[in-house]
Design a protein around this motif. Structure first.
Motif, short mmCIF file in Angstrom:
data_model
loop_
_atom_site.label_atom_id
_atom_site.label_comp_id
_atom_site.label_asym_id
_atom_site.label_seq_id
_atom_site.Cartn_x
_atom_site.Cartn_y
_atom_site.Cartn_z
N GLU A 137 1.94 -14.09 -9.27
CA GLU A 137 0.58 -13.59 -9.49
C GLU A 137 0.58 -12.90 -10.86
OE1 GLU A 137 -3.33 -13.21 -8.29
OE2 GLU A 137 -1.73 -14.28 -7.29
N ILE A 138 -0.37 -13.23 -11.70
CA ILE A 138 -0.40 -12.70 -13.06
C ILE A 138 -1.60 -11.78 -13.19
CG2 ILE A 138 -0.62 -13.29 -15.51
CD1 ILE A 138 0.73 -15.99 -14.67
N LYS A 139 -1.35 -10.59 -13.67
CA LYS A 139 -2.42 -9.61 -13.87
C LYS A 139 -2.39 -9.14 -15.31
CE LYS A 139 -3.98 -9.46 -9.72
NZ LYS A 139 -5.07 -10.36 -9.51
N SER A 140 -3.54 -9.18 -15.98
CA SER A 140 -3.65 -8.65 -17.33
C SER A 140 -3.67 -7.13 -17.28
CB SER A 140 -4.91 -9.17 -18.02
OG SER A 140 -4.82 -10.56 -18.18
N ARG A 141 -4.32 -6.61 -16.26
CA ARG A 141 -4.37 -5.16 -16.03
C ARG A 141 -4.01 -4.92 -14.58
NH1 ARG A 141 -9.96 -4.60 -18.95
NH2 ARG A 141 -9.24 -4.53 -21.09
N LEU A 142 -3.14 -3.98 -14.36
CA LEU A 142 -2.72 -3.67 -13.00
C LEU A 142 -3.17 -2.26 -12.66
CD1 LEU A 142 -1.23 -4.82 -10.56
CD2 LEU A 142 0.85 -3.77 -11.43
N THR A 143 -4.34 -2.16 -12.03
CA THR A 143 -4.88 -0.85 -11.67
C THR A 143 -4.28 -0.40 -10.34
OG1 THR A 143 -6.75 -1.84 -10.51
CG2 THR A 143 -7.06 -1.28 -12.85
N THR A 144 -4.21 0.89 -10.16
CA THR A 144 -3.76 1.47 -8.90
C THR A 144 -4.82 2.46 -8.43
OG1 THR A 144 -2.57 3.25 -10.03
CG2 THR A 144 -1.32 1.25 -9.51
N ALA A 145 -4.80 2.75 -7.15
CA ALA A 145 -5.75 3.71 -6.58
C ALA A 145 -5.19 4.17 -5.25
CB ALA A 145 -7.11 3.04 -6.39
N ASN A 146 -5.90 5.08 -4.63
CA ASN A 146 -5.57 5.49 -3.28
C ASN A 146 -5.53 4.23 -2.41
OD1 ASN A 146 -6.19 6.24 -0.46
ND2 ASN A 146 -6.35 8.32 -1.32
N TRP A 147 -4.60 4.16 -1.47
CA TRP A 147 -4.38 2.93 -0.70
C TRP A 147 -5.62 2.45 0.05
CZ3 TRP A 147 -0.87 0.01 -2.29
CH2 TRP A 147 -0.43 -1.08 -1.54
N GLN A 148 -6.55 3.35 0.35
CA GLN A 148 -7.77 2.97 1.06
C GLN A 148 -8.80 2.34 0.12
OE1 GLN A 148 -6.19 5.99 1.71
NE2 GLN A 148 -5.36 5.09 3.57
N HIS A 149 -8.58 2.41 -1.17
CA HIS A 149 -9.53 1.87 -2.15
C HIS A 149 -8.98 0.59 -2.77
CE1 HIS A 149 -10.67 6.14 -1.84
NE2 HIS A 149 -11.89 5.65 -1.98
#
Length: 147
Positions: free
Chosen positions: A100-112
């Motif tokens: 899986e290729i991601k240009s941007r890898l965002t993170t957030a609270n697991w519920q979001h």
């Protein structure tokens, strides 16, 4: 071993140059497709020729399916279900790896929602596909010892 490291260093420089060139594209879909092409280029130059690199979906014997997978690596000797070009439906037992290729890898609270969570959920879906023929192997940890 020095020769291999030298080869990989030259390959890295070539890939970095292509990556710089990709900055001309500004649309996220264009940049994503270019990055997929970059990964595919590296794999095709460095992996055995008995491997195919396609995009598409993975399915199992119960017709359960993954979502869209950016790069699916499968044996060239496996049956093919080509939809168009390099877009295929791939039988899970023929799949060697999924990327899986991601240009941007965002993170957030697991519920979001985040790119990281979506990617992990996609891999969980792939992992849950039923394999009839398990691929066996030996797990070797980073120190070189057989686990």
């Amino acid at each position: 071993m020095r020769l291999l490291l030298q080869h990989l260093a030259y390959s890295r420089k070539r890939l970095e140059a292509y990556s710089e060139h990709m900055r001309i594209g500004t649309h996220p879909d264009v940049v994503g497709l270019a990055r997929e092409g970059l990964i595919r280029y590296f794999l095709q130059d460095n992996m055995p020729t008995a491997i195919n690199y396609v995009t598409g979906q993975i399915f199992d014997e119960k017709d359960d399916r993954s979502g869209q997978v950016d790069i699916i690596i499968q044996s060239q000797h496996s049956p093919r279900m080509r939809l168009f070009g390099d877009i295929e439906m791939c039988f899970v037992d023929a799949v060697l790896a999924a990327i899986e290729i991601k240009s941007r890898l965002t993170t957030a609270n697991w519920q979001h929602t985040s790119h990281l969570k979506a990617s992990l959920d996609a891999f969980l879906k792939i992992k849950n596909l039923a394999r009839r023929y398990r691929i066996s192997g030996t797990l070797v940890n980073p120190s070189g010892e057989i686990a």
